[in-house]
Scaffold this motif. Structure first.
Motif, PDB file in Angstrom:
ATOM      1  N   HIS A   1       1.658   0.860 -11.572  1.00 36.89           N
ATOM      2  CA  HIS A   1       2.350  -0.123 -10.732  1.00 36.89           C
ATOM      3  C   HIS A   1       1.822  -1.524 -11.030  1.00 36.89           C
ATOM      4  CE1 HIS A   1       4.570   2.549  -7.965  1.00 36.89           C
ATOM      5  NE2 HIS A   1       3.604   3.398  -8.257  1.00 36.89           N
ATOM      6  N   ALA A   2       2.587  -2.509 -10.597  1.00 38.42           N
ATOM      7  CA  ALA A   2       2.196  -3.912 -10.775  1.00 38.42           C
ATOM      8  C   ALA A   2       0.921  -4.219 -10.003  1.00 38.42           C
ATOM      9  CB  ALA A   2       3.329  -4.818 -10.303  1.00 38.42           C
ATOM     10  N   GLU A   3       0.227  -5.246 -10.441  1.00 36.69           N
ATOM     11  CA  GLU A   3      -0.965  -5.734  -9.744  1.00 36.69           C
ATOM     12  C   GLU A   3      -0.605  -6.005  -8.282  1.00 36.69           C
ATOM     13  OE1 GLU A   3      -4.953  -6.566  -9.673  1.00 36.69           O
ATOM     14  OE2 GLU A   3      -3.837  -5.982 -11.463  1.00 36.69           O
ATOM     15  N   GLY A   4      -1.501  -5.661  -7.377  1.00 31.05           N
ATOM     16  CA  GLY A   4      -1.248  -5.878  -5.963  1.00 31.05           C
ATOM     17  C   GLY A   4      -0.610  -4.701  -5.258  1.00 31.05           C
ATOM     18  N   VAL A   5      -0.337  -3.631  -6.003  1.00 29.38           N
ATOM     19  CA  VAL A   5       0.155  -2.395  -5.394  1.00 29.38           C
ATOM     20  C   VAL A   5      -1.030  -1.434  -5.344  1.00 29.38           C
ATOM     21  CG1 VAL A   5       1.765  -0.460  -5.524  1.00 29.38           C
ATOM     22  CG2 VAL A   5       2.491  -2.749  -6.265  1.00 29.38           C
ATOM     23  N   LEU A   6      -1.452  -1.091  -4.140  1.00 34.01           N
ATOM     24  CA  LEU A   6      -2.589  -0.205  -3.953  1.00 34.01           C
ATOM     25  C   LEU A   6      -2.127   1.165  -3.490  1.00 34.01           C
ATOM     26  CD1 LEU A   6      -4.996  -2.611  -2.009  1.00 34.01           C
ATOM     27  CD2 LEU A   6      -4.905  -2.186  -4.477  1.00 34.01           C
ATOM     28  N   VAL A   7      -2.933   2.167  -3.794  1.00 32.95           N
ATOM     29  CA  VAL A   7      -2.705   3.493  -3.231  1.00 32.95           C
ATOM     30  C   VAL A   7      -3.883   3.795  -2.314  1.00 32.95           C
ATOM     31  CG1 VAL A   7      -3.769   4.755  -5.172  1.00 32.95           C
ATOM     32  CG2 VAL A   7      -2.127   5.903  -3.705  1.00 32.95           C
ATOM     33  N   ARG A   8      -3.553   4.279  -1.120  1.00 32.71           N
ATOM     34  CA  ARG A   8      -4.571   4.727  -0.169  1.00 32.71           C
ATOM     35  C   ARG A   8      -4.440   6.238  -0.085  1.00 32.71           C
ATOM     36  NH1 ARG A   8      -3.369   2.058   4.472  1.00 32.71           N
ATOM     37  NH2 ARG A   8      -4.653   0.333   3.741  1.00 32.71           N
TER      38      ARG A   8
ATOM     39  N   VAL B   1       0.845  -1.193   0.000  1.00 31.88           N
ATOM     40  CA  VAL B   1       0.000   0.000   0.000  1.00 31.88           C
ATOM     41  C   VAL B   1       0.881   1.244   0.000  1.00 31.88           C
ATOM     42  CG1 VAL B   1      -1.781   1.303   1.224  1.00 31.88           C
ATOM     43  CG2 VAL B   1      -1.866  -1.193   1.195  1.00 31.88           C
ATOM     44  N   ILE B   2       0.636   2.130  -0.962  1.00 35.38           N
ATOM     45  CA  ILE B   2       1.295   3.437  -1.022  1.00 35.38           C
ATOM     46  C   ILE B   2       0.389   4.408  -0.276  1.00 35.38           C
ATOM     47  CG2 ILE B   2       2.113   5.283  -2.519  1.00 35.38           C
ATOM     48  CD1 ILE B   2       2.445   3.098  -4.727  1.00 35.38           C
ATOM     49  N   ASP B   3       0.916   5.011   0.770  1.00 32.78           N
ATOM     50  CA  ASP B   3       0.169   5.912   1.648  1.00 32.78           C
ATOM     51  C   ASP B   3       0.320   7.347   1.159  1.00 32.78           C
ATOM     52  OD1 ASP B   3      -1.123   6.998   3.926  1.00 32.78           O
ATOM     53  OD2 ASP B   3       0.776   7.089   5.023  1.00 32.78           O
ATOM     54  N   LYS B   4      -0.781   7.966   0.719  1.00 33.35           N
ATOM     55  CA  LYS B   4      -0.738   9.340   0.218  1.00 33.35           C
ATOM     56  C   LYS B   4      -1.785  10.196   0.911  1.00 33.35           C
ATOM     57  CE  LYS B   4       1.190   9.092  -4.314  1.00 33.35           C
ATOM     58  NZ  LYS B   4       0.981   9.503  -5.698  1.00 33.35           N
ATOM     59  N   VAL B   5      -1.521  11.494   0.925  1.00 33.75           N
ATOM     60  CA  VAL B   5      -2.448  12.486   1.459  1.00 33.75           C
ATOM     61  C   VAL B   5      -2.722  13.477   0.331  1.00 33.75           C
ATOM     62  CG1 VAL B   5      -2.793  14.281   3.192  1.00 33.75           C
ATOM     63  CG2 VAL B   5      -1.559  12.195   3.798  1.00 33.75           C
ATOM     64  N   ALA B   6      -3.985  13.868   0.157  1.00 32.46           N
ATOM     65  CA  ALA B   6      -4.337  14.743  -0.959  1.00 32.46           C
ATOM     66  C   ALA B   6      -5.261  15.877  -0.526  1.00 32.46           C
ATOM     67  CB  ALA B   6      -5.004  13.934  -2.062  1.00 32.46           C
ATOM     68  N   TRP B   7      -5.218  16.944  -1.323  1.00 34.81           N
ATOM     69  CA  TRP B   7      -6.043  18.134  -1.107  1.00 34.81           C
ATOM     70  C   TRP B   7      -7.184  18.131  -2.102  1.00 34.81           C
ATOM     71  CZ3 TRP B   7      -4.785  23.578  -3.225  1.00 34.81           C
ATOM     72  CH2 TRP B   7      -5.607  24.542  -2.638  1.00 34.81           C
ATOM     73  N   LEU B   8      -8.411  18.129  -1.613  1.00 32.07           N
ATOM     74  CA  LEU B   8      -9.583  18.233  -2.472  1.00 32.07           C
ATOM     75  C   LEU B   8     -10.012  19.695  -2.515  1.00 32.07           C
ATOM     76  CD1 LEU B   8     -11.793  15.163  -1.489  1.00 32.07           C
ATOM     77  CD2 LEU B   8      -9.960  15.325  -3.186  1.00 32.07           C
TER      78      LEU B   8
END
Length: 133
Positions: free
Chosen positions: A76-83, A4-11
């Motif tokens: 990214h390859a299958e199985g790599v998620l972004v949260r 899991v790639i942990d990201k924070v974003a601005w809406l």
């Protein structure tokens, strides 16, 4: 094994459109934000990333959690998620492309085919709530 790639974003939604960015050499748009550095809180990550990418100052005390979304990570390859943990927040300054950002654009729901998989989920959520046209 899932990574899991942990990201924070601005809406930043205005007039039925959402502020989106495109990195240099890429053709996909993303909601602005980025990866957390060790020891950073969500809001610290948000403030730092948005200053780096858009040269605006986020008013940290106004940050409100707007949702957390998860999908297959774009490119990214299958199985790599972004949260993507998303926040709304007030800011000072005019969003301007800086750092690795080549373009800043306001996108509507009709542009959802131009964004990453996790952003498509965000677009759908905002559209369902009537915020994104």
């Amino acid at each position: 094994m899932v990574h899991v790639i942990d990201k924070v974003a601005w809406l930043k939604v205005q007039d039925g459109r959402i502020l989106s960015t495109r990195s240099r050499g890429k053709d996909t748009y993303y909601v602005p934000g980025g990866k957390r550095e060790p020891g950073e809180s969500d809001v610290q990550t948000l403030v730092r990333e948005i200053a780096e990418e858009l040269a605006v100052d986020i008013a940290a005390e106004t940050a409100v959690h707007a949702g957390t979304y998860e999908a297959q990570a774009h490119g990214h390859a299958e199985g790599v998620l972004v949260r993507m943990t998303c926040y709304t927040a007030d800011h000072v300054g005019t969003p301007t492309a800086s750092s690795e950002i080549e373009e800043v654009r306001w996108l509507g729901y009709a542009d959802r085919d131009r964004v990453s998989p996790v952003d498509r989920i965000i677009f759908a959520d905002l559209h369902a709530s009537g915020r994104l046209c």
